[in-house]
Scaffold this active site. Structure first.
Site: not given
Ligand code: 9MR
Length: 345
Positions: A159, A200, A236, A265, A267
């Protein structure tokens, strides 16, 4: 009667055998797992997990059988691994690496350099550039060396950019300048030359200012010979914000730079309550992102950010939202799970 009982015993034996066969192997008597299906494409299919959940036996049984890759959700972060300056604690990460080893799974190491979940000793004072450089190097090299040979890929820097593509003003950026990223990659590479090293981030699935910033940085780092091997797209997603339709193009442009990509990651959250329509749309998104990854050779795998709604981070961070994962809170597969299977078939 007797034959029925024999059949029952036979079925029971098959279940027992299935339970002890490694996730990587497809075999008779049981439908292939997500991992089995992904492996036929040369991909992995993984899940994040976290130490407190590992006492939940039905949970760990599925974690060990359905996936061929795991990521510790918190156990390898700075606050956990170096709680006091120069005092390292790898118990949480070790527990997850041991579990992965027992279940024949790859591990993605997460994460070495991040502005969040830092220990108080690091955030509670000012640092000169010389001091912080030494602190960062020691942290990275001690952790990567500890896990040397046991981590498939590291999220080295997590990030690093803002939504508009400018550098995030973290303590590392403010004190060391943008060169901290190349340094972090070089130090990690020295400590484990075989690990795949990633940058990432979230909100980088579509092309746009943030993913463009990564593209430009990755190009520059590759041109300079910095050991960068992959770009992790956290993925996400939220139904109310729309699907990132340029995902496949985006993955492809990083592949052209010679980089692996991974959905790290995943979702897909929704505003509660859950409805059949929302679950169907969520399933479509899981299918679409899987197809996008399979369409780009260097997209090496997909990791869901835990696999069951029971252990999702979403409800705590986004009140009123949830149901983001392919299994529900009772570990029952949702439409998204069947969509993943279809996409991987
Ligand atoms: O899953 C993690 C959750 O348990 C933590 O409370 C949270 C703290 O920020 O971090 C979560 O994982 C994050 C990951 O490390 C980086 N990308 C965003 C993830 C969700 O916040």
């Amino acid at each position: 009667m007797r034959t029925t009982r024999l059949r029952l015993i036979g079925a029971l034996a098959a279940v027992l055998v299935a339970a002890t066969v490694p996730a990587a192997q497809a075999h008779d008597g049981r439908p292939p797992t997500l991992a089995d299906l992904a492996e036929r494409h040369g991909r992995y299919f993984g899940s994040a997990t976290d130490n407190p959940e590992l006492v939940d036996e039905p949970y760990t049984a599925l974690l060990g059988s359905e996936f061929d890759q795991i990521t510790p959700g918190n156990g390898m972060k700075w606050y956990a691994t170096e709680p006091q300056q120069g005092v390292f604690d790898f118990t949480k990460g070790d527990e997850i690496v041991a579990l992965a080893r027992a279940d024949h799974q790859k591990v993605r190491g997460h994460t070495l350099v991040w502005h969040s979940q830092l220990p108080g000793w690091l955030t509670g004072r000012e640092w000169t550039a010389t001091e912080l450089r030494a602190v960062l190097k020691k942290h990275i090299q001690t952790e990567v060396r500890h896990y040397r040979g046991r981590i498939y890929a590291w999220d080295v820097v997590n990030e690093a950019f803002n939504e508009d593509g400018t550098y995030r003003e973290t303590v590392f950026y403010k004190t060391l300048g943008p060169g901290y990223i190349a340094d972090a990659l070089r130090w990690a590479h020295q400590a484990d030359p075989k690990a795949r090293l990633y940058l990432n981030d979230y909100n980088v699935e579509a092309t746009g200012p943030k993913s463009d910033a990564y593209y430009a940085l990755a190009k520059e780092l590759r041109a300079q010979g910095v050991p960068l091997h992959g770009f992790g797209l956290q993925t996400h997603l939220a139904l109310q914000y729309g699907y990132p339709a340029t995902l496949e193009d985006n993955l492809r442009r990083f592949a052209r730079l010679g980089l692996d990509t991974a959905l790290t990651e995943v979702d897909v959250r929704m505003q509660l309550p859950v409805t059949e329509e929302k679950l169907a749309q969520q399933a479509d998104w899981y299918r679409d992102m899987t197809e996008a990854c399979l369409a780009v050779r260097r997209c090496v795998g997909i990791t869901v950010w835990d696999y069951t709604d029971k252990y999702s981070w979403i409800p705590a961070f986004f009140p009123g939202e949830g149901a983001a994962l392919p299994w529900d809170e009772e570990l029952r597969p949702k439409p998204a799970y069947f969509a993943l299977r279809e996409a991987l078939r």
